[in-house]
Write a protein that holds these residues in place. Structure first.
Motif, PDB file in Angstrom:
ATOM      1  N   LYS A  44      -6.895  29.805 -10.255  1.00 14.41           N
ATOM      2  CA  LYS A  44      -5.710  28.969 -10.493  1.00 14.41           C
ATOM      3  C   LYS A  44      -6.094  27.491 -10.625  1.00 14.41           C
ATOM      4  O   LYS A  44      -5.731  26.835 -11.602  1.00 14.41           O
ATOM      5  N   SER A  45      -6.832  27.003  -9.627  1.00 12.08           N
ATOM      6  CA  SER A  45      -7.244  25.596  -9.685  1.00 12.08           C
ATOM      7  C   SER A  45      -8.117  25.346 -10.901  1.00 12.08           C
ATOM      8  O   SER A  45      -8.037  24.288 -11.533  1.00 12.08           O
ATOM      9  N   THR A  46      -8.961  26.303 -11.203  1.00 10.99           N
ATOM     10  CA  THR A  46      -9.887  26.132 -12.317  1.00 10.99           C
ATOM     11  C   THR A  46      -9.141  25.895 -13.630  1.00 10.99           C
ATOM     12  O   THR A  46      -9.567  25.077 -14.445  1.00 10.99           O
ATOM     13  N   PHE A 174      -0.177  20.035 -11.087  1.00  8.18           N
ATOM     14  CA  PHE A 174      -0.088  19.972  -9.629  1.00  8.18           C
ATOM     15  C   PHE A 174      -0.929  21.089  -9.045  1.00  8.18           C
ATOM     16  O   PHE A 174      -0.624  22.260  -9.260  1.00  8.18           O
ATOM     17  N   ASP A 175      -1.953  20.744  -8.282  1.00  9.77           N
ATOM     18  CA  ASP A 175      -2.762  21.791  -7.661  1.00  9.77           C
ATOM     19  C   ASP A 175      -2.418  21.890  -6.179  1.00  9.77           C
ATOM     20  O   ASP A 175      -2.906  21.115  -5.358  1.00  9.77           O
ATOM     21  N   GLU A 176      -1.608  22.853  -5.855  1.00 11.68           N
ATOM     22  CA  GLU A 176      -1.179  23.060  -4.470  1.00 11.68           C
ATOM     23  C   GLU A 176      -0.843  21.741  -3.776  1.00 11.68           C
ATOM     24  O   GLU A 176      -1.464  21.374  -2.778  1.00 11.68           O
ATOM     25  N   PRO A 177       0.166  21.055  -4.275  1.00  9.11           N
ATOM     26  CA  PRO A 177       0.436  19.703  -3.775  1.00  9.11           C
ATOM     27  C   PRO A 177       0.909  19.658  -2.329  1.00  9.11           C
ATOM     28  O   PRO A 177       0.878  18.592  -1.717  1.00  9.11           O
TER      29      PRO A 177
HETATM   30 MG   LIG Z   1      -7.146  26.320  -5.708  1.00 16.33          MG
END
Ligand SMILES: [Mg+2]
Ligand SMILES: Nc1ncnc2c1ncn2[C@@H]1O[C@H](COP(=O)(O)OP(=O)(O)OP(=O)(O)O)[C@@H](O)[C@H]1O
Lengths: 258, 236
Positions: A44-46, A174-177
């Motif tokens: 996901k982050s990638t 937004f990465d897991e804000p």
């Molecule tokens: Mg992540």
């Protein structure tokens, strides 16, 4: 439907021999709010980091706003994107990090004005005015002269959102804000993002573990598993009637944890 | 007078208070050497320290070679090389490379301290977290803007304590330049000692003078440290 503003075409991302994004096809429409959910390590982050040009890709093509992101045209063919091309593409995007990543040596105001002045060439006065507006919008108008470490996590993340918006991006990542926040501070950040989603035609791509929130703000939810989209659909479809066994198992585990 | 015995051992050429004149002259030279070479050394530290973190292979190469050569050889050899060997090389190729002792002294000291300082600068730059580089990229800063707006302001406060140590080291190293007959504090002390044989008094005075200068230098560095790291001191 208009052309997608983000398009992944058979994108592969590897870390050494580990394939993290596996021939991913993925599109996001102009102004669409898409949330990405999925187990830890599913990539996901990638996906966001590839878009923010923090991680290069090995195969496939990523398009942002009609242009190739990691490639540029060169006399007839394509070649890997140079720094100038990447900088032009980065203008379109802003990113909010899990750990906020504010500049600790700058006041809140400076965090919001430094890049607009240095990168966009905005006048100091205009940048400051805009910073005031943005701080007002995230409810921190009275904190402009503080340093990040003088603020609570929730306040820092709201500054993080304002900092990204200060660059006038078309796309917000937004990465897991809210993952790094104490539970009682999650709400204030989510409500800022929710307002942003409702009141602006920004394209938003959001990785989150807040299922309730994902349900409320997203036009579409994508369930990632092992570097691919296993299932996607409207929040009602994904949360109400998931088709894939993996999705059901994931949602069951997450919702039980909550 | 506690130190008065020094004047009555058969060499009553000077009263001990008269040592002050020449010693102060020497101390002034020592201060000048320290100030110049610390400033020049700091510039070299940043140039080579930043150069070593550069992606440009030429800049990186030059920085690495400079750092390794000057850390790997002694200051004394560097000093003698600049003062005695360089003019001979100049002779051979037909240019005048004779350096005045002050220039040779300042150069040797700065080149030496710069090589150690460069490692401090490099270390501090690399200690800035990856998150900060990523945030800078997300804000679309150029690499140069990232260095000057984001990285160095966070790295410099980290450099200050080791820089302080290097400055003190540099002050003490200045004594070596007396060997190329520069009239610094150590040189004046040796002169006086030859003249009066009053080692105890002279070297006690010299000891305190070096110590006093080191104290002042430490205080200056502390002040600088507080100044560049002001943002860190603010607490909730
Ligand atoms: Mg992540
Ligand atoms: N720099 C890296 N080097 C090697 N492997 C990496 C690197 N960054 C990520 N990975 C691996 O890539 C995979 C996907 O990582 P990613 O951060 O995209 O997962 P994620 O879905 O965001 O997970 P999480 O929910 O834990 O944040 C993981 O297996 C991770 O270990």
């Amino acid at each position: 439907m208009t052309d997608p503003i983000i398009k992944f075409d058979k994108v592969v991302k590897r870390f050494d021999t580990l394939t993290v994004i596996d021939e991913l096809d993925f599109e996001v429409g102009q102004g669409e709010k898409v949330t990405i959910i999925g187990p830890s390590g599913s990539g996901k982050s990638t996906v966001l980091r590839i878009l923010m040009t923090l991680e290069p890709i090995q195969e496939g093509v990523v398009y942002v706003d009609g242009d190739m992101l990691w490639h540029e045209k060169a006399n007839g063919g394509v070649k890997p994107a140079g720094e100038a091309h990447l900088r032009r593409m980065r203008e379109k995007m802003g990113m909010v990090f899990q750990q906020f990543n504010l500049f600790p040596h700058m006041t809140v105001r400076r965090n919001l004005t430094e890049a607009p002045v240095k990168v966009l060439g905005m006048s100091k006065a205009e940048a400051r005015e805009r910073a005031e507006e943005l701080l007002d919008m995230v409810g921190l108008a009275d904190q402009a002269d503080k340093f990040p470490h003088q603020l609570s996590g929730g306040q820092q993340q709201r500054v993080g959102i304002a900092r990204a918006l200060a660059m006038r991006p078309k796309i917000m990542l937004f990465d897991e804000p809210t993952s790094a926040l104490d539970p009682e501070l999650v709400g204030e950040v989510l409500s800022v993002i929710r307002r942003l989603a409702e009141e602006h035609d920004l394209t938003m791509l959001l990785v989150t573990h807040e299922m309730q929130f994902a349900r409320q703000v997203s036009d579409r939810v994508c369930f990632f598993d092992r570097g691919k989209i296993k299932e996607q659909g409207t929040p009602e479809e994904i949360f109400g009637n998931p088709k894939e066994e993996r999705t059901r198992a994931f949602l069951k585990a997450v919702l039980e944890g909550e | 007078m506690a130190l008065a015995w020094g004047t009555c051992d058969g060499h009553t050429l000077m009263h001990w208070t008269e040592y002050f004149g020449p010693l102060m002259q020497g101390a002034w030279v020592t201060i000048e050497l320290t100030v110049y070479s610390t400033i020049l050394g700091a510039i070299l530290s940043f140039a080579a320290g930043i150069g070593k973190t550069s992606h440009n292979p030429v800049l990186k190469g030059i920085s690495v070679v400079y750092i390794e050569v000057f850390r790997g050889t002694s200051l004394l050899v560097q000093l003698f090389w600049l003062y005695f060997a360089l003019p001979l090389i100049g002779d051979a190729v037909g240019i005048d490379l004779r350096l005045p002792p002050v220039v040779a002294g300042v150069l040797a000291l700065s080149l030496n301290i710069g090589a150690y300082g460069a490692e401090v600068v490099r270390g501090a730059i690399q200690a800035v977290s990856k998150d900060q580089y990523e945030a800078a990229k997300a804000c679309n800063f150029t690499p140069r803007q990232t260095l000057f707006s984001v990285v160095l302001p966070q790295a410099i406060p980290e450099m200050m304590p080791p820089f302080g140590n290097l400055a003190i080291q540099n002050l003490k190293d200045t004594a070596l330049v007396s060997l190329i007959s520069l009239g610094d504090l150590a040189f004046r002390a040796e002169q006086l000692r030859n003249f009066t044989q009053d080692s105890t008094t002279i070297y006690t005075m010299v000891l305190f003078m070096y110590f006093g200068m080191a104290l002042v230098l430490t205080a200056i560095m502390k002040l600088l440290e507080r100044n560049v790291g002001r943002w860190r001191a603010v607490r909730r």
